[in-house]
Design a protein around this motif. Structure first.
Motif, short mmCIF file in Angstrom:
data_model
loop_
_atom_site.label_atom_id
_atom_site.label_comp_id
_atom_site.label_asym_id
_atom_site.label_seq_id
_atom_site.Cartn_x
_atom_site.Cartn_y
_atom_site.Cartn_z
N GLY A 1 0.96 -1.04 0.30
CA GLY A 1 -0.13 -0.06 -0.01
C GLY A 1 0.97 1.01 -0.02
N LEU A 2 2.00 1.30 0.80
CA LEU A 2 2.88 2.28 0.70
C LEU A 2 3.50 2.62 -0.44
CD1 LEU A 2 4.52 4.60 2.42
CD2 LEU A 2 6.10 2.77 2.86
N ARG A 3 4.10 1.52 -1.30
CA ARG A 3 4.76 1.62 -2.55
C ARG A 3 3.59 2.26 -3.53
NH1 ARG A 3 6.40 -2.91 -2.22
NH2 ARG A 3 8.68 -2.56 -1.71
N THR A 4 2.49 1.87 -3.48
CA THR A 4 1.47 2.19 -4.38
C THR A 4 1.25 3.78 -4.23
OG1 THR A 4 0.09 0.06 -4.66
CG2 THR A 4 -0.95 2.22 -5.07
N GLU A 5 0.97 4.20 -2.93
CA GLU A 5 0.99 5.71 -2.75
C GLU A 5 2.19 6.26 -2.92
OE1 GLU A 5 -2.02 6.58 0.25
OE2 GLU A 5 -0.55 7.95 1.14
N CYS A 6 3.08 5.72 -2.85
CA CYS A 6 4.65 6.59 -3.03
C CYS A 6 4.74 6.78 -4.64
CB CYS A 6 5.78 5.75 -2.75
SG CYS A 6 6.06 5.96 -0.78
N ASP A 7 4.16 5.66 -5.29
CA ASP A 7 4.26 5.70 -6.76
C ASP A 7 3.20 6.86 -7.36
OD1 ASP A 7 6.22 3.58 -7.26
OD2 ASP A 7 4.50 2.06 -7.30
N GLU A 8 2.21 6.79 -6.56
CA GLU A 8 1.16 7.90 -7.08
C GLU A 8 1.57 9.26 -6.89
OE1 GLU A 8 -2.43 8.63 -4.69
OE2 GLU A 8 -3.34 7.80 -6.29
N GLY A 9 2.31 9.48 -5.85
CA GLY A 9 2.74 10.90 -5.34
C GLY A 9 3.75 11.26 -6.25
N ARG A 10 4.88 10.43 -6.55
CA ARG A 10 5.99 10.70 -7.50
C ARG A 10 5.33 11.22 -8.83
NH1 ARG A 10 11.33 8.00 -9.67
NH2 ARG A 10 12.17 9.88 -10.73
N ALA A 11 4.33 10.23 -9.27
CA ALA A 11 3.94 10.41 -10.89
C ALA A 11 3.01 11.74 -10.65
CB ALA A 11 2.76 9.23 -11.03
N MET A 12 2.46 12.20 -9.60
CA MET A 12 1.70 13.43 -9.44
C MET A 12 2.82 14.88 -9.45
SD MET A 12 -1.26 12.92 -6.74
CE MET A 12 -1.94 14.61 -7.01
N GLY A 13 3.79 14.54 -9.01
CA GLY A 13 5.14 15.45 -9.09
C GLY A 13 5.70 15.84 -7.73
N PHE A 14 5.38 15.27 -6.59
CA PHE A 14 5.64 15.58 -5.32
C PHE A 14 7.27 15.14 -5.32
CE2 PHE A 14 1.13 15.20 -3.92
CZ PHE A 14 1.34 16.59 -3.14
N ASP A 15 7.86 15.83 -4.28
CA ASP A 15 9.35 15.95 -4.24
C ASP A 15 9.58 14.54 -3.42
OD1 ASP A 15 10.44 18.10 -5.84
OD2 ASP A 15 9.14 19.12 -4.18
N GLY A 16 8.57 14.19 -2.33
CA GLY A 16 9.06 13.13 -1.50
C GLY A 16 7.75 12.85 -0.65
N LYS A 17 7.72 12.06 0.40
CA LYS A 17 6.63 11.96 1.31
C LYS A 17 6.95 11.90 2.75
CE LYS A 17 2.98 8.34 1.29
NZ LYS A 17 2.07 9.43 0.98
#
Length: 280
Positions: A190-206
Motif C-alpha cells: 500500500g505504501l509503495r502504491t501511494e509513493c508511486d502515485e505521489g511521485r507520478a503527481m510531482g511531489f518531491d517526497g513523502k
C-alpha cells in the motif's frame, strides 16, 4: 527550490529521547521533529527543552532538520516558536496554515528561519498560491489526515484536487512539496502504491510515520539506475546532435529536445545530491 534531497521526511516525537537519538542513524533526507501531534499536552514543555538540547548536541549529518511547532493559536505555539528561533534546525514547520497572514505571524517570531507550511485545512488549500508566494515559505507538507477529516473524506481520491492545487502553487513559486503520510506502516504494498502515485503527481517526497517506511520511500522518489542511464544517454545524444547543427536528437525512438535535456540534467543533479547525502 532547494536542490537538497527531499525523498523521505520522517516525523520524530520531540518527547522521545530514544527516537531522537535513533534518528541520527536513519537514512532519511528530512527529519521532522514534532512538538505538536506526537507530544501529549502534559509533555509539551519538557519536549521543547529536550529537543533544544538534542539539536544543540547535533549528530544529524547533512539531513534537513525541521521543527514542527504547535499552532500559534494554542497555549504552546508562541513559546515553541521563540525556542525554535534559537534551535540548531534548518526550518520551522507551522501546522494548519490558512493564509499568508499565518506565515507573517510566525516570521515575526523566527525572523532568521525559513518556514514550511502544513497544508491541511480547506481554507489553506484554497489559499495555496498566496501561501507559496510568501518569501519566507520554503516548503509545503500535506497534512492529509487532518484534511480528510475536515472535508469529510475517508479516501485519498477525494483529496486529488487539494494535492494538485498545492503542487501547482509549489511549482509556481519554486518551493518543495511533500506528500502526506501513509498510516498503515506495516502495509508495504500500500505504501509503495501511494509513493508511486505521489511521485507520478510531482511531489518531491513523502512524509512518514515509521522508520520501516523509509527504504520504499527513498527508492520511489529517487532516480532509478535506469532513469540515470537514460538521462545520460539523452544528454549525450542531444550534445552530439547539436554539434552536427541539429536542434533535436532521438533516443529509443523518441524525440529529445531542450526540455527533455533539462529534465535529464535535473535527474543527474538529484542523483548526485542523494549520493553526497548518503555518503555524509
Amino acid at each position: 527550490m532547494s536542490d537538497r534531497p527531499a525523498r523521505s521526511a520522517l516525523y520524530i516525537p520531540g518527547s522521545s529521547a530514544r527516537a531522537l537519538d535513533k534518528a541520527r542513524s536513519l537514512p532519511v533526507d528530512i527529519i521532522l521533529f514534532d512538538l505538536e501531534d506526537a507530544v501529549t499536552p502534559d509533555a509539551k514543555e519538557d519536549a521543547r527543552s529536550a529537543l533544544t538540547g538534542c539539536l544543540a548536541e547535533g549528530g544529524y549529518g547533512a539531513r534537513q532538520t525541521i521543527v514542527r511547532i504547535n499552532g500559534l493559536d494554542t497555549q504552546w505555539g508562541a513559546d515553541d516558536a521563540k525556542a525554535a528561533a534559537d534551535m540548531a534546525c534548518d526550518a520551522v514547520l507551522l501546522p494548519k496554515v490558512n493564509g499568508p497572514e499565518d506565515v507573517d505571524a510566525l516570521a515575526a517570531l523566527v525572523p532568521d528561519k525559513p518556514i514550511w507550511a502544513m497544508m491541511e485545512t480547506p481554507l489553506g488549500i484554497l489559499n495555496a498560491a498566496a501561501i507559496a508566494a510568501h518569501p519566507k515559505v520554503a516548503g509545503f507538507v500535506m497534512g492529509t489526515n487532518d484534511l480528510a477529516m475536515d472535508i469529510g473524506s475517508n479516501g485519498r481520491a477525494a483529496m486529488t484536487t487539494s494535492l494538485q492545487l498545492c503542487l501547482l502553487a509549489a511549482r509556481a513559486h519554486g518551493i518543495v512539496a511533500l506528500d502526506g503520510v501513509y498510516n498503515a506502516f506495516k502495509d508495504e504494498e500500500g505504501l509503495r502504491t501511494e509513493c508511486d502515485e505521489g511521485r507520478a503527481m510531482g511531489f518531491d517526497g513523502k512524509t512518514l510515520i515509521h522508520p520501516a517506511q523509509v527504504a520504499i520511500c527513498n527508492a520511489t522518489f529517487g532516480p532509478s539506475p535506469e532513469e540515470i542511464a537514460l538521462a545520460e544517454r539523452q544528454i549525450a545524444a542531444f550534445d552530439a546532435a547539436q554539434s552536427e547543427g541539429k536542434g533535436v536528437a532521438v533516443v529509443d525512438g523518441k524525440i529529445v529536445e531542450n526540455l527533455h535535456v533539462a529534465t535529464a540534467r535535473a535527474t543527474l543533479a538529484k542523483a548526485k545530491a542523494i549520493a553526497a547525502l548518503e555518503a555524509s
